[in-house]
Scaffold this motif. Structure first.
Motif, PDB file in Angstrom:
ATOM      1  N   ARG A  65      40.736  34.408  53.702  1.00  0.00           N
ATOM      2  CA  ARG A  65      41.857  33.464  53.532  1.00  0.00           C
ATOM      3  C   ARG A  65      41.678  32.782  52.178  1.00  0.00           C
ATOM      4  N   GLY A  66      41.723  33.561  51.095  1.00  0.00           N
ATOM      5  CA  GLY A  66      41.193  33.074  49.828  1.00  0.00           C
ATOM      6  C   GLY A  66      42.176  32.725  48.728  1.00  0.00           C
ATOM      7  N   HIS A  67      43.479  32.702  49.003  1.00  0.00           N
ATOM      8  CA  HIS A  67      44.430  32.537  47.891  1.00  0.00           C
ATOM      9  C   HIS A  67      44.207  31.242  47.109  1.00  0.00           C
ATOM     10  N   ALA A  68      43.885  30.139  47.805  1.00  0.00           N
ATOM     11  CA  ALA A  68      43.645  28.869  47.090  1.00  0.00           C
ATOM     12  C   ALA A  68      42.320  28.922  46.320  1.00  0.00           C
ATOM     13  N   HIS A  69      41.395  29.759  46.777  1.00  0.00           N
ATOM     14  CA  HIS A  69      40.136  29.924  46.025  1.00  0.00           C
ATOM     15  C   HIS A  69      40.439  30.654  44.710  1.00  0.00           C
ATOM     16  N   PHE A  70      41.265  31.692  44.797  1.00  0.00           N
ATOM     17  CA  PHE A  70      41.591  32.475  43.595  1.00  0.00           C
ATOM     18  C   PHE A  70      42.334  31.594  42.578  1.00  0.00           C
ATOM     19  N   VAL A  71      43.344  30.893  43.054  1.00  0.00           N
ATOM     20  CA  VAL A  71      44.109  30.018  42.153  1.00  0.00           C
ATOM     21  C   VAL A  71      43.213  28.900  41.632  1.00  0.00           C
ATOM     22  N   GLY A  72      42.385  28.352  42.505  1.00  0.00           N
ATOM     23  CA  GLY A  72      41.486  27.260  42.115  1.00  0.00           C
ATOM     24  C   GLY A  72      40.492  27.678  41.043  1.00  0.00           C
ATOM     25  N   LYS A  73      40.078  28.924  41.077  1.00  0.00           N
ATOM     26  CA  LYS A  73      39.091  29.401  40.092  1.00  0.00           C
ATOM     27  C   LYS A  73      39.792  29.827  38.800  1.00  0.00           C
ATOM     28  N   GLY A  74      41.105  29.630  38.761  1.00  0.00           N
ATOM     29  CA  GLY A  74      41.836  29.851  37.506  1.00  0.00           C
ATOM     30  C   GLY A  74      42.254  31.291  37.272  1.00  0.00           C
ATOM     31  N   LEU A  75      42.346  32.088  38.340  1.00  0.00           N
ATOM     32  CA  LEU A  75      42.797  33.467  38.164  1.00  0.00           C
ATOM     33  C   LEU A  75      44.271  33.488  37.750  1.00  0.00           C
ATOM     34  N   ASP A  76      44.628  34.521  37.016  1.00  0.00           N
ATOM     35  CA  ASP A  76      45.992  34.695  36.535  1.00  0.00           C
ATOM     36  C   ASP A  76      46.908  35.080  37.704  1.00  0.00           C
ATOM     37  N   LEU A  77      47.997  34.325  37.850  1.00  0.00           N
ATOM     38  CA  LEU A  77      48.882  34.507  39.003  1.00  0.00           C
ATOM     39  C   LEU A  77      49.560  35.886  38.989  1.00  0.00           C
ATOM     40  N   ASN A  78      49.947  36.345  37.801  1.00  0.00           N
ATOM     41  CA  ASN A  78      50.608  37.656  37.719  1.00  0.00           C
ATOM     42  C   ASN A  78      49.684  38.761  38.236  1.00  0.00           C
ATOM     43  N   LYS A  79      48.433  38.746  37.756  1.00  0.00           N
ATOM     44  CA  LYS A  79      47.490  39.797  38.157  1.00  0.00           C
ATOM     45  C   LYS A  79      47.098  39.675  39.621  1.00  0.00           C
ATOM     46  N   GLY A  94      44.888  47.506  41.950  1.00  0.00           N
ATOM     47  CA  GLY A  94      45.697  47.772  43.142  1.00  0.00           C
ATOM     48  C   GLY A  94      44.887  48.227  44.343  1.00  0.00           C
ATOM     49  N   LYS A  95      43.550  48.182  44.252  1.00  0.00           N
ATOM     50  CA  LYS A  95      42.733  48.680  45.369  1.00  0.00           C
ATOM     51  C   LYS A  95      42.204  47.579  46.281  1.00  0.00           C
ATOM     52  N   ALA A  96      42.381  46.304  45.889  1.00  0.00           N
ATOM     53  CA  ALA A  96      41.754  45.219  46.647  1.00  0.00           C
ATOM     54  C   ALA A  96      42.699  44.564  47.652  1.00  0.00           C
ATOM     55  N   SER A  97      43.975  44.754  47.475  1.00  0.00           N
ATOM     56  CA  SER A  97      45.015  44.085  48.267  1.00  0.00           C
ATOM     57  C   SER A  97      44.862  42.562  48.176  1.00  0.00           C
ATOM     58  N   HIS A  98      45.330  41.841  49.188  1.00  0.00           N
ATOM     59  CA  HIS A  98      45.399  40.365  49.034  1.00  0.00           C
ATOM     60  C   HIS A  98      44.054  39.687  49.252  1.00  0.00           C
ATOM     61  N   MET A  99      43.109  40.396  49.858  1.00  0.00           N
ATOM     62  CA  MET A  99      41.924  39.728  50.395  1.00  0.00           C
ATOM     63  C   MET A  99      40.699  39.817  49.489  1.00  0.00           C
ATOM     64  N   LEU A 100      40.566  40.896  48.750  1.00  0.00           N
ATOM     65  CA  LEU A 100      39.297  41.180  48.071  1.00  0.00           C
ATOM     66  C   LEU A 100      39.398  41.013  46.557  1.00  0.00           C
ATOM     67  N   ILE A 101      40.390  40.282  46.091  1.00  0.00           N
ATOM     68  CA  ILE A 101      40.625  40.106  44.652  1.00  0.00           C
ATOM     69  C   ILE A 101      39.375  39.526  43.979  1.00  0.00           C
ATOM     70  N   ALA A 102      38.919  40.171  42.927  1.00  0.00           N
ATOM     71  CA  ALA A 102      37.706  39.733  42.232  1.00  0.00           C
ATOM     72  C   ALA A 102      37.951  39.733  40.733  1.00  0.00           C
ATOM     73  N   SER A 103      37.249  38.816  40.030  1.00  0.00           N
ATOM     74  CA  SER A 103      37.336  38.740  38.573  1.00  0.00           C
ATOM     75  C   SER A 103      35.991  38.287  38.027  1.00  0.00           C
ATOM     76  N   ARG A 104      35.345  39.171  37.284  1.00  0.00           N
ATOM     77  CA  ARG A 104      34.049  38.832  36.690  1.00  0.00           C
ATOM     78  C   ARG A 104      34.205  37.683  35.696  1.00  0.00           C
ATOM     79  N   GLU A 105      35.275  37.730  34.864  1.00  0.00           N
ATOM     80  CA  GLU A 105      35.467  36.711  33.818  1.00  0.00           C
ATOM     81  C   GLU A 105      35.607  35.320  34.419  1.00  0.00           C
ATOM     82  N   LYS A 106      36.244  35.249  35.584  1.00  0.00           N
ATOM     83  CA  LYS A 106      36.518  33.940  36.192  1.00  0.00           C
ATOM     84  C   LYS A 106      35.494  33.561  37.265  1.00  0.00           C
ATOM     85  N   GLY A 107      34.465  34.376  37.451  1.00  0.00           N
ATOM     86  CA  GLY A 107      33.435  34.030  38.428  1.00  0.00           C
ATOM     87  C   GLY A 107      33.928  34.089  39.860  1.00  0.00           C
ATOM     88  N   MET A 108      34.814  35.047  40.135  1.00  0.00           N
ATOM     89  CA  MET A 108      35.301  35.217  41.506  1.00  0.00           C
ATOM     90  C   MET A 108      34.807  36.557  42.041  1.00  0.00           C
TER      91      MET A 108
END
Ligand SMILES: Cc1ncc(C[n+]2csc(CCOP(=O)(O)OP(=O)(O)O)c2C)c(N)n1
Ligand SMILES: [Mg+2]
Length: 320
Positions: A65-79, A94-108
């Motif tokens: 249930r991580g959407h606020a975590h992703f936005v909170g960590k400053g991930l780009d909304l479009n991506k 396109g392989k992570a769907s809504h749940m497993l979104i990860a970003s090395r640059e943003k520490g997610m």
């Protein structure tokens, strides 16, 4: 606290986290987003507030249930939205769907389909930071239900024993799937469980972003000093049920109503705080809301317009 610009940014992030979920829910109904989507409407203060005290090189592990975590960590909304739609322009192609979104640059580091599983990964990172002599911190979000898993107890014991650079942040939203907390928890306050591991445990109002920021700051400072982990329990409420696949009926309407008043709702409360503190006028709060909505609308359009991945990338990123 933070300067006024950051305080306003946090308001926008809370609105973006909420509105992107309503947008994604529409797209799910239209068949543009697959699988059940777990929404965190009503829980925006925890994800946005806790991540606000972290740097890009502090790592976060999320939940399902991580959407606020992703936005909170400053991930780009479009991506983010493109990823939720399975598009090639998304964070994970396109392989992570809504749940497993990860970003090395943003520490997610992303979410996890195994309840409490990502906490073990978070403690591994906290241990690595400690062994490197770094003051970087790993913060792991988990749910109330997750604190009944063996992983919770094993991870807390190890993190406490080795004084790893961790913060364990429990979003206590009163339900694990369809089961109310008073039917699945042996304690009223999950923070009491910290006593078993000899670490600080604190219960806070998870719908008050200021309380979230203050408690997380204290825990992060402690971890950076090398003094070990803190257990934060933030009491909040899961307004929209477990997922888009939830038929509902088990969360009493009076309970939902009580958690969604302007006095309880985390976004309304924070908007009032900004006005009361003279950081914004009421009109400026409305303008921030409109800017956040426009960013969400643009992100949904970006996702819809983006191409699906080429079938040739199917086997990329597979380790076995
Ligand atoms: C190890 C494991 N057990 C069970 C499940 C099924 N499951 C998915 S979410 C969930 C409830 C989790 O509750 P909580 O930790 O409170 O998170 P919330 O959904 O409330 O955010 C369960 C039992 C799972 N995915 N993994
Ligand atoms: Mg829960």
């Amino acid at each position: 606290m933070f300067d006024d610009e950051k305080m306003k940014l946090l308001y926008k992030r809370m609105v973006m986290a909420r509105q992107v979920e309503y947008g994604i829910r529409e797209q799910h109904k239209a068949g543009k987003v697959r699988g059940p989507v777990h929404m965190c409407v009503g829980q925006e203060a925890t994800g946005v507030g806790a991540c606000a005290v972290l740097n890009d090189d502090d790592w976060v592990t999320s939940t399902h249930r991580g959407h606020a975590h992703f936005v909170g960590k400053g991930l780009d909304l479009n991506k983010m939205v493109a990823e939720m739609m399975g598009k090639a322009t998304g964070y994970c192609g396109g392989k992570a769907s809504h749940m497993l979104i990860a970003s090395r640059e943003k520490g997610m580091l992303g979410g996890c389909g195994i309840v409490c599983g990502a906490l073990g990964i978070g403690v591994g990172y906290g241990l690595a930071f400690k062994m490197d002599g770094s003051n970087r911190v790993a913060l792991s979000f988990i749910g109330d239900g997750a604190t009944n898993e063996g992983m919770f107890h094993e991870a807390l014991n190890m993190a406490a024993l080795w004084k790893t650079n961790n913060v364990i942040f429990v979003e206590h939203n009163m339900y694990g799937l369809t089961v109310r907390a008073d039917r699945h928890l042996s304690v009223e306050n999950i923070s009491d469980r910290a006593v078993a591991y000899g670490i600080p445990g604190v219960t806070i109002d998870g719908n008050d972003i200021i309380a979230v920021i203050e408690a997380t700051q204290e825990a992060v400072d402690r971890a950076r000093r090398g003094e070990g982990p803190t257990l934060i329990e933030a009491k909040t409420y899961r307004v929209l049920g477990f997922s888009t696949g939830d038929k509902g009926g088990y969360q009493p309407q009076e309970e939902i109503d009580a958690w969604t008043t302007p006095e309880k709702d985390p976004i309304a409360r924070y908007g009032k705080y900004l006005v009361d503190k003279g950081i914004c006028t009421a009109e400026e709060v409305d303008a921030l809301h409109a800017e956040a909505q426009a960013a969400v609308d643009a992100a949904i359009q970006f996702g819809l317009d983006s191409p699906y991945p080429d079938p040739s990338v199917l086997m990329e990123g597979i380790f076995a």
